[in-house]
Design a protein around this motif. Structure first.
Motif, PDB file in Angstrom:
ATOM      1  N   GLN A  20       2.298   1.529  -3.501  1.00 53.26           N
ATOM      2  CA  GLN A  20       1.271   2.163  -4.341  1.00 53.26           C
ATOM      3  C   GLN A  20       0.897   3.516  -4.191  1.00 53.26           C
ATOM      4  N   SER A  29      -7.978  -2.659  -2.692  1.00 55.23           N
ATOM      5  CA  SER A  29      -6.804  -2.038  -2.988  1.00 55.23           C
ATOM      6  C   SER A  29      -5.692  -3.288  -2.614  1.00 55.23           C
ATOM      7  N   THR A  32       0.355   3.550 -12.572  1.00 54.21           N
ATOM      8  CA  THR A  32      -0.923   3.212 -11.972  1.00 54.21           C
ATOM      9  C   THR A  32      -1.830   4.206 -12.086  1.00 54.21           C
ATOM     10  N   GLU A  88       0.831  -1.188   0.100  1.00 56.82           N
ATOM     11  CA  GLU A  88      -0.089  -0.026   0.059  1.00 56.82           C
ATOM     12  C   GLU A  88       0.976   1.352   0.043  1.00 56.82           C
TER      13      GLU A  88
END
Ligand SMILES: [Zn+2]
Length: 342
Positions: A113, A189, A123, A110
């Motif tokens: 990301q 997620s 992304t 996470e």
């Protein structure tokens, strides 16, 4: 027994707090969307606090934080454990770090990301995203609405902290002398963290289990053949060992009892929608064509982008299980789905 979640508390005002378990305070914060709020949780942690999730990067949210921290005696906000990278959860982690020296704890996936999203590259490259939507059926004059709907991660989030303390599935640590366990789930997620305290039988579920709305499960353009709905539903097995009477503190709607019934409901709900999608694809269909079949209500710009991802997640689940096939039409370049063997 009813499968409806049971809510022991009335709703809060924005910025209001309520102790919902020993040393755990529910804090409701505003969000500028149809989904108009997020729940954050403050946990007493020795001389200070651990907070779970931080809220959206908005001046109103910051003002509520300043007020809450003062009301709670200006004790240090030692760490922010952030369930996942979405701006309503991570948004003020950078600000808390700047203002209060708060350390960020997150799963590594996470956190990575979040940094990638911040660059609006790979992304979160909006034009790549729009290209993907075009292939799935949207026309040129809808592109602007979708572009507005997906927004701008960098504006919705203060700079992502450059250092992180990693948490992982089944990992354990203490908050205020009590043990907490991490449950990592997928689908919404990449490596979403929920937190469970066995002593209190309290689960901070994040977005992984919500009592009233259903979590958005979207195919992402960077992983165009992904099957996030399968990740999501399979993640439920990581919660089924928890006691039925465990108290769930979710990121949206109110704290509730009825975790196991809710998991069963969500599994059945998605199966029903999978059946609708399967029945609709008796002839080749785009994901765009499936949206009004799955969503009967009017959708705003923000919601149509979610609806497209959600339609695709159901189609891809059916492709993985062999019910549908995915084909790219050479004539118009669109991706369509049809029944396998037809
Ligand atoms: Zn989320």
């Amino acid at each position: 027994m009813s499968s409806e979640p049971r809510y022991p508390h009335e709703d809060l005002e924005y910025g209001e707090t309520l102790e919902v378990a020993p040393g755990i305070f529910w804090l409701k914060m505003p969000l500028p969307f149809a989904l108009d709020h997020i729940n954050l949780y403050l946990i007493e942690d020795g001389e200070g606090w651990t907070v779970v999730d931080t809220g959206w990067n908005g001046d109103d949210v910051k003002a509520h934080w300043v007020d809450v921290i003062k009301r709670f005696g200006d004790r240090p906000v030692k760490r922010a454990i952030v369930t996942h990278f979405h701006p309503d959860h991570l948004g003020l982690a950078g600000w808390l770090r700047e203002e209060y020296g708060t350390a960020l704890w997150m799963t590594y996936g996470e956190w990575l990301q979040a940094h990638l999203a911040w660059t609006q590259d790979v992304t979160h490259d909006v034009e790549g995203w729009m290209q993907f939507f075009r292939k799935n059926g949207i026309d040129e004059h809808s592109v602007d609405a979708y572009r507005a709907g997906v927004g701008n991660f960098g504006r919705w989030t203060t700079p992502v902290p450059p250092r992180v303390r990693r948490i992982w599935h089944n990992g354990e640590f203490e908050i205020g002398g009590r043990k907490w366990q991490v449950i990592v789930g997928g689908g919404h997620s990449p490596e979403h963290a929920s937190l469970y305290c066995p002593e209190l039988k309290v689960l901070i579920s994040g977005d992984q289990v919500l009592p009233r709305i259903t979590t958005n499960i979207s195919v992402w353009f960077a992983e165009p053949e992904g099957d996030p709905l399968r990740h999501f539903v399979e993640s439920f097995d990581r919660f089924r060992h928890l006691p039925g009477e465990c108290f769930v503190l979710p990121s949206h709607n109110r704290p509730f009892y009825g975790l196991l019934e809710r998991l069963d409901y969500l599994r059945d709900h998605h199966r029903e929608r999978l059946d609708i999608a399967r029945d609709f694809c008796t002839e080749p269909r785009t994901a765009l064509e499936l949206i009004p079949v799955l969503f009967k209500r009017e959708l705003d710009n923000h919601q149509i982008a979610f609806a497209m991802g959600e339609a695709l997640s159901h189609l891809h689940y059916l492709v993985t299980e062999g019910t549908l096939v995915r084909m790219e039409d050479e004539a118009d370049g669109l991706i369509r789905y049809r029944r396998a063997g037809g």
